[in-house]
Write an enzyme that holds these catalytic residues in place. Structure first.
Site, PDB file in Angstrom:
ATOM      1  N   GLY A 128      14.465   5.009  -0.843  1.00  0.00           N
ATOM      2  CA  GLY A 128      14.705   6.369  -0.350  1.00  0.00           C
ATOM      3  C   GLY A 128      14.066   6.597   1.001  1.00  0.00           C
ATOM      4  CB  SER A 162      18.725   7.206   5.121  1.00  0.00           C
ATOM      5  OG  SER A 162      18.673   5.873   5.529  1.00  0.00           O
ATOM      6  CD  GLU A 187      16.326  -3.521   4.290  1.00  0.00           C
ATOM      7  OE1 GLU A 187      15.498  -2.810   4.891  1.00  0.00           O
ATOM      8  OE2 GLU A 187      17.284  -3.064   3.640  1.00  0.00           O
TER       9      GLU A 187
HETATM   10  C1  LIG Z   1      25.618  -0.354   2.681  1.00  0.00           C
HETATM   11  C2  LIG Z   1      24.499   0.560   3.078  1.00  0.00           C
HETATM   12  C3  LIG Z   1      23.375   0.657   2.281  1.00  0.00           C
HETATM   13  C4  LIG Z   1      22.330   1.513   2.624  1.00  0.00           C
HETATM   14  N1  LIG Z   1      21.274   1.623   1.767  1.00  0.00           N
HETATM   15  C5  LIG Z   1      20.274   2.475   2.065  1.00  0.00           C
HETATM   16  C6  LIG Z   1      19.190   2.642   1.145  1.00  0.00           C
HETATM   17  O1  LIG Z   1      19.146   2.027   0.071  1.00  0.00           O
HETATM   18  N2  LIG Z   1      18.216   3.518   1.458  1.00  0.00           N
HETATM   19  C7  LIG Z   1      18.218   4.217   2.622  1.00  0.00           C
HETATM   20  O2  LIG Z   1      17.274   4.959   2.852  1.00  0.00           O
HETATM   21  N3  LIG Z   1      19.241   4.100   3.516  1.00  0.00           N
HETATM   22  C8  LIG Z   1      20.270   3.251   3.254  1.00  0.00           C
HETATM   23  N4  LIG Z   1      21.335   3.124   4.123  1.00  0.00           N
HETATM   24  C9  LIG Z   1      21.383   3.975   5.305  1.00  0.00           C
HETATM   25  C10 LIG Z   1      21.132   3.229   6.591  1.00  0.00           C
HETATM   26  O3  LIG Z   1      19.768   2.898   6.693  1.00  0.00           O
HETATM   27  C11 LIG Z   1      21.580   4.137   7.745  1.00  0.00           C
HETATM   28  O4  LIG Z   1      22.991   4.283   7.625  1.00  0.00           O
HETATM   29  C12 LIG Z   1      21.245   3.562   9.091  1.00  0.00           C
HETATM   30  O5  LIG Z   1      19.860   3.572   9.288  1.00  0.00           O
HETATM   31  C13 LIG Z   1      21.917   4.351  10.226  1.00  0.00           C
HETATM   32  O6  LIG Z   1      21.628   5.697  10.118  1.00  0.00           O
HETATM   33  P1  LIG Z   1      22.797   6.797  10.149  1.00  0.00           P
HETATM   34  O7  LIG Z   1      23.835   6.376   9.167  1.00  0.00           O
HETATM   35  O8  LIG Z   1      22.171   8.123  10.011  1.00  0.00           O
HETATM   36  O9  LIG Z   1      23.461   6.652  11.576  1.00  0.00           O
HETATM   37  P2  LIG Z   1      22.928   7.257  12.938  1.00  0.00           P
HETATM   38  O10 LIG Z   1      21.461   7.022  13.053  1.00  0.00           O
HETATM   39  O11 LIG Z   1      23.408   8.654  13.070  1.00  0.00           O
HETATM   40  O12 LIG Z   1      23.653   6.339  14.013  1.00  0.00           O
HETATM   41  C14 LIG Z   1      25.050   6.501  14.337  1.00  0.00           C
HETATM   42  C15 LIG Z   1      25.407   5.448  15.385  1.00  0.00           C
HETATM   43  O13 LIG Z   1      24.634   5.682  16.586  1.00  0.00           O
HETATM   44  C16 LIG Z   1      23.911   4.503  16.925  1.00  0.00           C
HETATM   45  N5  LIG Z   1      22.598   4.876  17.463  1.00  0.00           N
HETATM   46  C17 LIG Z   1      21.723   5.781  16.931  1.00  0.00           C
HETATM   47  N6  LIG Z   1      20.604   5.836  17.675  1.00  0.00           N
HETATM   48  C18 LIG Z   1      20.760   4.936  18.687  1.00  0.00           C
HETATM   49  C19 LIG Z   1      19.940   4.513  19.765  1.00  0.00           C
HETATM   50  N7  LIG Z   1      18.719   5.023  19.965  1.00  0.00           N
HETATM   51  N8  LIG Z   1      20.414   3.541  20.580  1.00  0.00           N
HETATM   52  C20 LIG Z   1      21.642   2.998  20.385  1.00  0.00           C
HETATM   53  N9  LIG Z   1      22.490   3.365  19.375  1.00  0.00           N
HETATM   54  C21 LIG Z   1      22.044   4.325  18.542  1.00  0.00           C
HETATM   55  C22 LIG Z   1      23.758   3.734  15.630  1.00  0.00           C
HETATM   56  O14 LIG Z   1      23.551   2.363  15.862  1.00  0.00           O
HETATM   57  C23 LIG Z   1      25.083   4.026  14.931  1.00  0.00           C
HETATM   58  O15 LIG Z   1      26.064   3.155  15.427  1.00  0.00           O
HETATM   59  C24 LIG Z   1      22.401   2.278   3.815  1.00  0.00           C
HETATM   60  C25 LIG Z   1      23.525   2.174   4.641  1.00  0.00           C
HETATM   61  C26 LIG Z   1      24.581   1.331   4.279  1.00  0.00           C
HETATM   62  C27 LIG Z   1      25.783   1.254   5.173  1.00  0.00           C
END
Ligand SMILES: Cc1cc2nc3c(=O)[nH]c(=O)nc-3n(C[C@H](O)[C@H](O)[C@H](O)COP(=O)(O)OP(=O)(O)OC[C@H]3O[C@@H](n4cnc5c(N)ncnc54)[C@H](O)[C@@H]3O)c2cc1C
Length: 386
Positions: free
Chosen positions: A126, A128, A243
């Site tokens: 937990g 995100s 990880e």
């Molecule tokens: C299959 C899967 C399993 C997951 N499992 C877990 C879990 O068990 N626990 C958990 O806590 N989370 C989990 N996640 C969530 C994952 O950690 C987040 O999706 C990830 O960190 C990206 O965050 P976001 O989705 O909010 O995208 P955002 O942070 O909103 O990013 C959107 C886009 O903008 C880009 N971006 C953002 N900031 C920057 C920057 N500074 N420079 C360049 N590009 C940028 C990103 O690379 C992305 O392409 C999972 C995600 C997936 C797909």
């Protein structure tokens, strides 16, 4: 780094191979993103534990074999070679386990690790939140101290396996006045605690691979905090290192995919362009290179080194390799892939390639997006200006 296996390592490989041959279920388990499949995979975790194969690097007293990382890589090679089921407890075994080993008190290790090994507690992660994905320092869910408890309020999202998991580890803001990386703590909590609501999220294939978690005045004993109060960020970075850098995606997984890709290519070689042959060759070589690089990382760690920022390079490599192997497979199968995807008369494993392809699309996102890993490499490894 010595690339020859010792007689002891060869004997260990033979033991694992024999055990897998005798114990891997003959039928394919249902998906662990369904209730039934989740429990089938839990039973498999139990079987692994009975053979003391749940996590071989842990000390014997905690359910392991005290094995080193080279033996773990050998184990993984045999695991994938045998086609054994996916690890429903991967968040526990591969992420929280090593973190507990490094930061847990002796009581916490004894309390959590044997149950994790036995599949009694399946873990979710937990971190995100709706406003904190890539920018994890923006976490807002609070854990406010009230005597010997924390009271948690807020929301987590994208929590893998949380639709059915028993426990969750997460990052919570324990100093309500803190900003960014400061004032967060790493807390472990059972998901059946009153005040927690889970809302499953369907993946592309419709199965609830994740859940949102809502916390309303959830009381968690202070003894469930891992490390000191306010030290959560540094501990979470160690977890992320395991990880990205080593545990979550062992090379054997990709070497097995590369082997399947070669088999598929041979069957259809006459019909596909030479460029596809090049892509298959590249996939094979990349999987081998990833394997050798992982042996090097393991040797470095065994000599007392740390995972370090190289974990970001590693994460980009395995996630892009996985996606390109699946894209190549789909280019060989063509439109037939979708037609065959009901599992009937499927010698090409089209269903598996399609499912694998959908999951490979997530590789560049989870465990920290590849864009963020490139930022890390640019700033911290190459020391480029911001
Ligand atoms: C299959 C899967 C399993 C997951 N499992 C877990 C879990 O068990 N626990 C958990 O806590 N989370 C989990 N996640 C969530 C994952 O950690 C987040 O999706 C990830 O960190 C990206 O965050 P976001 O989705 O909010 O995208 P955002 O942070 O909103 O990013 C959107 C886009 O903008 C880009 N971006 C953002 N900031 C920057 C920057 N500074 N420079 C360049 N590009 C940028 C990103 O690379 C992305 O392409 C999972 C995600 C997936 C797909």
């Amino acid at each position: 780094m010595d690339l020859t296996y010792t007689p002891g390592q060869q004997a260990f490989r033979a033991d694992v191979r024999a055990w897998m041959a005798a114990n891997v279920p003959a039928h394919k388990l249902k998906s662990y993103d369904t209730r039934e499949g989740f429990e089938e995979h839990r039973a498999w975790e139990r079987t692994l534990n009975e053979g003391r194969y749940a996590m071989i690097t842990w000390p014997e007293i905690l359910g392991g074999r005290g094995a080193n990382l080279i033996e773990w890589l050998i184990f993984e090679e045999e695991y994938y070679r045998a086609g054994a089921p996916g690890r429903v407890n991967q968040n526990g075994i591969f992420l929280l386990g090593p973190t507990l080993m490094e930061y847990g008190t002796p009581e916490q290790k004894a309390r959590f690790l044997p149950r994790m090994a036995a599949g009694e507690d399946i873990w979710a992660q937990g971190w995100s939140e709706p406003g904190a994905g890539s920018d994890m320092a923006a976490i807002r869910t609070k854990a406010v101290r009230d005597g010997d408890h924390y009271v948690i309020n807020g929301q987590k999202t994208w929590s893998t396996r949380a639709a059915f998991a028993d426990w969750c580890f997460g990052l919570f803001r324990t100093d309500p006045n803190s900003e960014r990386h400061h004032g967060m703590s790493f807390i472990l909590l059972p998901l059946d605690t009153p005040g927690i609501t889970r809302r499953p999220i369907p993946q592309l294939d419709g199965e609830p691979g994740f859940a949102e978690l809502f916390f309303d005045d959830v009381r968690v004993p202070v003894e469930n905090r891992l490390g000191g109060e306010g030290e959560g960020w540094n501990i979470a970075m160690a977890t992320a290192g395991f990880e990205r850098g080593l545990m979550l995606r062992s090379p054997a997984r990709f070497q097995e995919t590369a082997k399947r890709l070669v088999t598929l290519y041979r069957r259809h070689q006459a019909k596909v362009s030479p460029a596809v042959g090049e892509a298959v060759l590249k996939a094979w070589m990349d999987a081998e290179a990833y394997c050798l690089n992982t042996y090097m990382t393991a040797s470095r760690l065994m000599a007392g080194g740390k995972i370090g920022q190289e974990a970001s390079l590693n994460k980009i490599f395995w996630s892009e390799l996985d996606r390109s192997m699946h894209e190549t497979a789909l280019s060989i199968l063509g439109a037939r892939a979708e037609l065959l995807a009901n599992g009937v008369d499927d010698p090409d494993e089209a269903t598996r390639w399609l499912k694998g392809f959908l999951f490979s699309l997530a590789g560049p996102i989870y465990a920290g997006t590849n864009e963020i890993q490139r930022n890390v490499i640019a700033e911290r490894l190459l020391k480029l200006p911001r």
